[in-house]
Design a protein around this motif. Sequence first.
Motif, mmCIF file in Angstrom:
data_model
loop_
_atom_site.group_PDB
_atom_site.id
_atom_site.type_symbol
_atom_site.label_atom_id
_atom_site.label_comp_id
_atom_site.label_asym_id
_atom_site.label_seq_id
_atom_site.Cartn_x
_atom_site.Cartn_y
_atom_site.Cartn_z
ATOM 1 N N GLY A 1 -64.925 -21.175 -114.048
ATOM 2 C CA GLY A 1 -65.040 -20.572 -112.727
ATOM 3 C C GLY A 1 -63.732 -20.632 -111.959
ATOM 4 N N ASP A 2 -63.021 -21.756 -112.074
ATOM 5 C CA ASP A 2 -61.729 -21.896 -111.397
ATOM 6 C C ASP A 2 -60.739 -20.846 -111.886
ATOM 7 N N ARG A 3 -60.699 -20.642 -113.186
ATOM 8 C CA ARG A 3 -59.741 -19.697 -113.755
ATOM 9 C C ARG A 3 -60.118 -18.261 -113.418
ATOM 10 N N LEU A 4 -61.397 -17.964 -113.394
ATOM 11 C CA LEU A 4 -61.836 -16.633 -113.022
ATOM 12 C C LEU A 4 -61.456 -16.316 -111.586
ATOM 13 N N LEU A 5 -61.681 -17.273 -110.702
ATOM 14 C CA LEU A 5 -61.313 -17.087 -109.300
ATOM 15 C C LEU A 5 -59.800 -16.959 -109.144
ATOM 16 N N ALA A 6 -59.046 -17.772 -109.879
ATOM 17 C CA ALA A 6 -57.588 -17.706 -109.806
ATOM 18 C C ALA A 6 -57.080 -16.349 -110.271
ATOM 19 N N ALA A 7 -57.682 -15.801 -111.336
ATOM 20 C CA ALA A 7 -57.274 -14.489 -111.833
ATOM 21 C C ALA A 7 -57.523 -13.413 -110.788
ATOM 22 N N ARG A 8 -58.659 -13.466 -110.141
ATOM 23 C CA ARG A 8 -58.969 -12.465 -109.117
ATOM 24 C C ARG A 8 -57.998 -12.560 -107.953
ATOM 25 N N ARG A 9 -57.683 -13.766 -107.544
ATOM 26 C CA ARG A 9 -56.763 -13.938 -106.426
ATOM 27 C C ARG A 9 -55.347 -13.489 -106.778
ATOM 28 N N THR A 10 -54.986 -13.633 -108.040
ATOM 29 C CA THR A 10 -53.633 -13.271 -108.477
ATOM 30 C C THR A 10 -53.525 -11.785 -108.796
ATOM 31 N N GLY A 11 -54.653 -11.109 -108.953
ATOM 32 C CA GLY A 11 -54.640 -9.700 -109.295
ATOM 33 C C GLY A 11 -54.543 -9.442 -110.775
ATOM 34 N N LEU A 12 -55.069 -10.373 -111.608
ATOM 35 C CA LEU A 12 -55.043 -10.234 -113.060
ATOM 36 C C LEU A 12 -56.441 -9.936 -113.586
ATOM 37 N N ARG A 13 -56.498 -9.172 -114.668
ATOM 38 C CA ARG A 13 -57.769 -8.828 -115.293
ATOM 39 C C ARG A 13 -57.987 -9.708 -116.521
ATOM 40 N N PRO A 14 -59.003 -10.585 -116.535
ATOM 41 C CA PRO A 14 -59.257 -11.398 -117.723
ATOM 42 C C PRO A 14 -59.722 -10.543 -118.903
ATOM 43 N N VAL A 15 -59.124 -10.776 -120.057
ATOM 44 C CA VAL A 15 -59.512 -10.094 -121.298
ATOM 45 C C VAL A 15 -59.466 -11.117 -122.429
ATOM 46 N N ASN B 1 -53.170 -25.620 -121.617
ATOM 47 C CA ASN B 1 -54.002 -26.779 -121.317
ATOM 48 C C ASN B 1 -55.483 -26.451 -121.412
ATOM 49 N N ARG B 2 -56.277 -27.492 -121.653
ATOM 50 C CA ARG B 2 -57.732 -27.361 -121.621
ATOM 51 C C ARG B 2 -58.224 -27.768 -120.230
ATOM 52 N N PRO B 3 -59.131 -26.996 -119.644
ATOM 53 C CA PRO B 3 -59.654 -27.389 -118.336
ATOM 54 C C PRO B 3 -60.632 -28.543 -118.476
ATOM 55 N N SER B 4 -60.640 -29.433 -117.504
ATOM 56 C CA SER B 4 -61.589 -30.534 -117.516
ATOM 57 C C SER B 4 -62.455 -30.446 -116.260
ATOM 58 N N TRP B 5 -62.108 -31.210 -115.224
ATOM 59 C CA TRP B 5 -62.857 -31.158 -113.979
ATOM 60 C C TRP B 5 -62.389 -29.978 -113.144
ATOM 61 N N PRO B 6 -63.263 -29.486 -112.258
ATOM 62 C CA PRO B 6 -62.851 -28.382 -111.388
ATOM 63 C C PRO B 6 -61.586 -28.709 -110.603
ATOM 64 N N ALA B 7 -60.656 -27.772 -110.590
ATOM 65 C CA ALA B 7 -59.397 -27.930 -109.848
ATOM 66 C C ALA B 7 -58.931 -26.549 -109.408
ATOM 67 N N PRO B 8 -59.680 -25.912 -108.495
ATOM 68 C CA PRO B 8 -59.376 -24.526 -108.133
ATOM 69 C C PRO B 8 -57.980 -24.331 -107.559
ATOM 70 N N ALA B 9 -57.511 -25.261 -106.748
ATOM 71 C CA ALA B 9 -56.183 -25.105 -106.145
ATOM 72 C C ALA B 9 -55.097 -25.151 -107.216
ATOM 73 N N ARG B 10 -55.224 -26.081 -108.158
ATOM 74 C CA ARG B 10 -54.228 -26.194 -109.225
ATOM 75 C C ARG B 10 -54.238 -24.963 -110.125
ATOM 76 N N THR C 1 -50.679 -7.331 -115.908
ATOM 77 C CA THR C 1 -52.029 -6.821 -115.643
ATOM 78 C C THR C 1 -53.108 -7.740 -116.176
ATOM 79 N N TRP C 2 -52.882 -8.318 -117.368
ATOM 80 C CA TRP C 2 -53.950 -8.985 -118.104
ATOM 81 C C TRP C 2 -53.761 -10.501 -118.121
ATOM 82 N N TYR C 3 -54.881 -11.213 -118.243
ATOM 83 C CA TYR C 3 -54.880 -12.679 -118.329
ATOM 84 C C TYR C 3 -55.875 -13.119 -119.393
ATOM 85 N N ARG C 4 -55.407 -13.965 -120.288
ATOM 86 C CA ARG C 4 -56.290 -14.614 -121.271
ATOM 87 C C ARG C 4 -56.055 -16.115 -121.183
ATOM 88 N N PRO C 5 -57.048 -16.901 -120.795
ATOM 89 C CA PRO C 5 -56.846 -18.333 -120.647
ATOM 90 C C PRO C 5 -56.662 -19.018 -121.995
#
Length: 257
Positions: free
Chosen positions: A156-170, A115-124, A145-149
């Motif tokens: 920002g929502d996806r970056l925060l979600a990755a940190r909370r999940t323990g994934l490293r964005p690449v 999916n493409r992100p639109s409005w902020p939805a940090p919980a989702r 280990t790794w996450y690529r959106p």
Amino acid sequence: MEDGVDRGRLLAAAVAVVPALAAAAHVVPAGTWLAGPRRAWLPALAGVGTTDHVALTFDDGPDPRSTPAFLSALDELAVRATFFVLGEQVLRHPQLIHDIVRRGHEVAVHGWTHNRPSWPAPAREARQLARAAHAVAEVSGVFPTWYRPPYGILTGDRLLAARRTGLRPVLWTAWGRDWTAHATAECVVASILPDLRGGGTVLLHDTDRHAAPGCWRAALDALPGLVGACRREGLRVGTLGEHGITRPARPAGARVR
């Protein structure tokens, strides 16, 4: 009276600023999609690793129509790769995940859906990314280990979600533009080579589910030429796990088989 009016105006102004700040926090990190600034300022996010190695990565699968052909081709080339998979596809095709792991490849997270992100939805975003990561862990036995959106859009929502999940964005340093209807093996390799360096991360796709029908064949046919070009330069080709990028701390409850 005037003090009360001034305080009211200040409060109204502050309230009006909050949505703008939230939107900025959501959108500004997505600027990392731009390859030049990403490589220069955020090399770890771009996937820059050890200088004698190239990380080969695939997005959007697994797909029973095409992923097995990539696994066979990689076996023939004696190359291991990292597959960024979608959570919904993991549950639909768990045997493909087993095959990917059995053949020595690495499974990473591409999100729950493409999916493409639109409005902020940090919980989702947090809920869906955690769901995808745990689906990979449940099926493969290895917490990813790794996450690529999807689309490389790291909000920002996806970056925060990755940190909370323990994934490293690449993300990537070079891509083959293999999703287009006119893609050929030759043009895929030609798109990658100008940006290919030791320490680089290459993005390809092992499916056409979110691209032009049949375009995956161009990526598949490009593999011998791409791997050959790397080896002629003395570069090893492999997974992100072999690439020398710092891994994140694993979250509590993560299982490794």
